[in-house]
Design an enzyme around this catalytic site. Structure first.
Site, PDB file in Angstrom:
ATOM      1  N   TYR A 181      93.809 -22.241  27.185  1.00 36.35           N
ATOM      2  CA  TYR A 181      93.967 -21.209  26.153  1.00 36.35           C
ATOM      3  C   TYR A 181      95.156 -21.553  25.266  1.00 36.35           C
ATOM      4  CZ  TYR A 181      97.869 -19.376  28.952  1.00 36.35           C
ATOM      5  OH  TYR A 181      99.053 -19.241  29.639  1.00 36.35           O
ATOM      6  N   CYS A 182      95.179 -20.963  24.080  1.00 33.70           N
ATOM      7  CA  CYS A 182      96.317 -21.104  23.179  1.00 33.70           C
ATOM      8  C   CYS A 182      96.423 -19.806  22.376  1.00 33.70           C
ATOM      9  CB  CYS A 182      96.163 -22.329  22.275  1.00 33.70           C
ATOM     10  SG  CYS A 182      94.740 -22.275  21.181  1.00 33.70           S
ATOM     11  N   THR A 183      97.204 -19.802  21.314  1.00 35.09           N
ATOM     12  CA  THR A 183      97.473 -18.567  20.574  1.00 35.09           C
ATOM     13  C   THR A 183      96.225 -17.930  19.981  1.00 35.09           C
ATOM     14  OG1 THR A 183      99.549 -19.605  19.945  1.00 35.09           O
ATOM     15  CG2 THR A 183      98.986 -17.547  18.822  1.00 35.09           C
TER      16      THR A 183
END
Ligand SMILES: [Zn+2]
Ligand SMILES: [Zn+2]
Length: 345
Positions: A198-200
């Protein structure tokens, strides 16, 4: 015709105050083949300037990555404009949970080589061969299973103030570094483990998932829309929130609170704190975590040295800066010998 900003940030802030208008902070990205990024850039600037849209937008041959603040009353117009561009029709808009009318104070549309500085040579792998996109509910189930490695694809200063429980949070300054580090760590588990990332807002995972598949990982998943969309779905669908702390965001707000947990510490006194600031000394500008007490005691600086410098007359400060290379390159974000309580892994 106006193609660039004329107002300073201060003038803009004053204007927003005066107008008292509601603004929406949102972001979106899309990989698409753009033949003439400069022409496209001008097209966007002219239209968005007209709608009083502010923000930071990168345009490249490979697509667009945009972080914006849109006046609420112009949202429909803005949305219709996007839908009129074939590769942006129905593009997912990540709308921020915490709204701040001053999240952006300028409209900057820049043409870049890439929309994310990922350091990858896209010619060497199939960027369209992405991982499985999962929504918040599926993600919540998935990360409980034993054969999963959950990886935070963001940099150290982002995961420091907030991350999913049990996530691997690489202590890296760049996306490129984290790609290599994770591959190295998981080299023996390319087939038996599920790699969930996951990321922003999801954009970094778009490339990372394709890259890992290229590197031989068999089971690659990515959180659709990143933490921003996850938080929205959790709230809307009343799901369990497995994200602790704040989501670091790249605008004036710096962080969006997702849970009440404070998982990091003031870098100067060590007490629980998750407020990022930039050192007030313009020659330093170090990004670090500082509590209110330390901010007051240190006059909003990162060190005694910087505190002394900002006490000097501005002209003297300017004189001192001459000939000194940009300190952002010397002090990496959140990393300085002078910070006693910075995170160590
Ligand atoms: Zn403190
Ligand atoms: Zn400083």
């Amino acid at each position: 015709m106006q193609l660039y900003n004329k107002l300073s940030a201060k003038e803009r802030a004053a204007l927003i105050d005066e107008a008292g208008e509601d603004r929406l902070t949102l972001s979106f990205y899309q990989y698409a083949k753009i033949g003439n990024p400069h022409l496209f850039r001008n097209h966007l600037f002219i239209a968005w300037d007209e709608m009083a849209v502010l923000g930071r937008i990168y345009v490249a041959h490979e697509g667009i990555n945009a972080q914006l603040s849109v006046p609420a009353q112009n949202f429909e117009t803005f949305k219709n404009f996007l839908d009129g561009i074939y590769f942006l029709e129905n593009v997912r808009l990540n709308i921020a949970i915490e709204q701040d009318a001053k999240s952006f104070l300028k409209l900057k549309v820049k043409v870049r080589d890439k929309i994310v500085a990922d350091g990858l040579n896209d010619e060497t792998f199939d960027v369209t061969n992405k991982g499985v996109h999962v929504d918040a509910a599926t993600f919540n189930d998935l990360i409980e299973s034993d054969d999963v490695v959950l990886v935070d694809m963001r940099n150290h200063y982002e995961s420091e103030i907030g991350h999913f429980k049990n996530a691997v949070t690489p202590d890296v300054d760049t996306f490129r570094d984290s790609l290599d580090l994770i591959e190295e760590d998981l080299r023996d588990h390319k087939e038996d483990k599920k790699l969930v990332m996951y990321c922003t807002g999801g954009i970094r995972c778009e490339k990372a998932s394709a890259y890992y598949k290229h590197k031989g990982f068999k089971h690659v998943y990515q959180l659709e829309g990143g933490i921003i969309e996850y938080a929205r779905q959790v709230e809307q669908l009343k799901l369990e929130n497995k994200f602790k702390g704040k989501n670091f965001v790249f605008d004036h707000r710096r962080g969006e609170r997702i849970s009440e947990d404070i998982i990091s510490n003031c870098h100067q006194c060590g007490k629980p704190c998750d407020t990022h600031v930039n050192c007030e000394n313009e020659a330093c500008h170090l990004l670090f975590i500082q509590c209110e007490e330390c901010a007051e005691a240190m006059n909003h600086t990162c060190s005694d040295e910087c505190k002394e410098i900002i006490a000097l007359p501005y002209e003297v400060q300017k004189e001192l800066r001459k000939g000194i290379p940009n300190s952002n390159k010397i002090f990496k974000k959140g990393r300085s010998e002078k910070l006693k309580f910075k995170r160590s892994l």
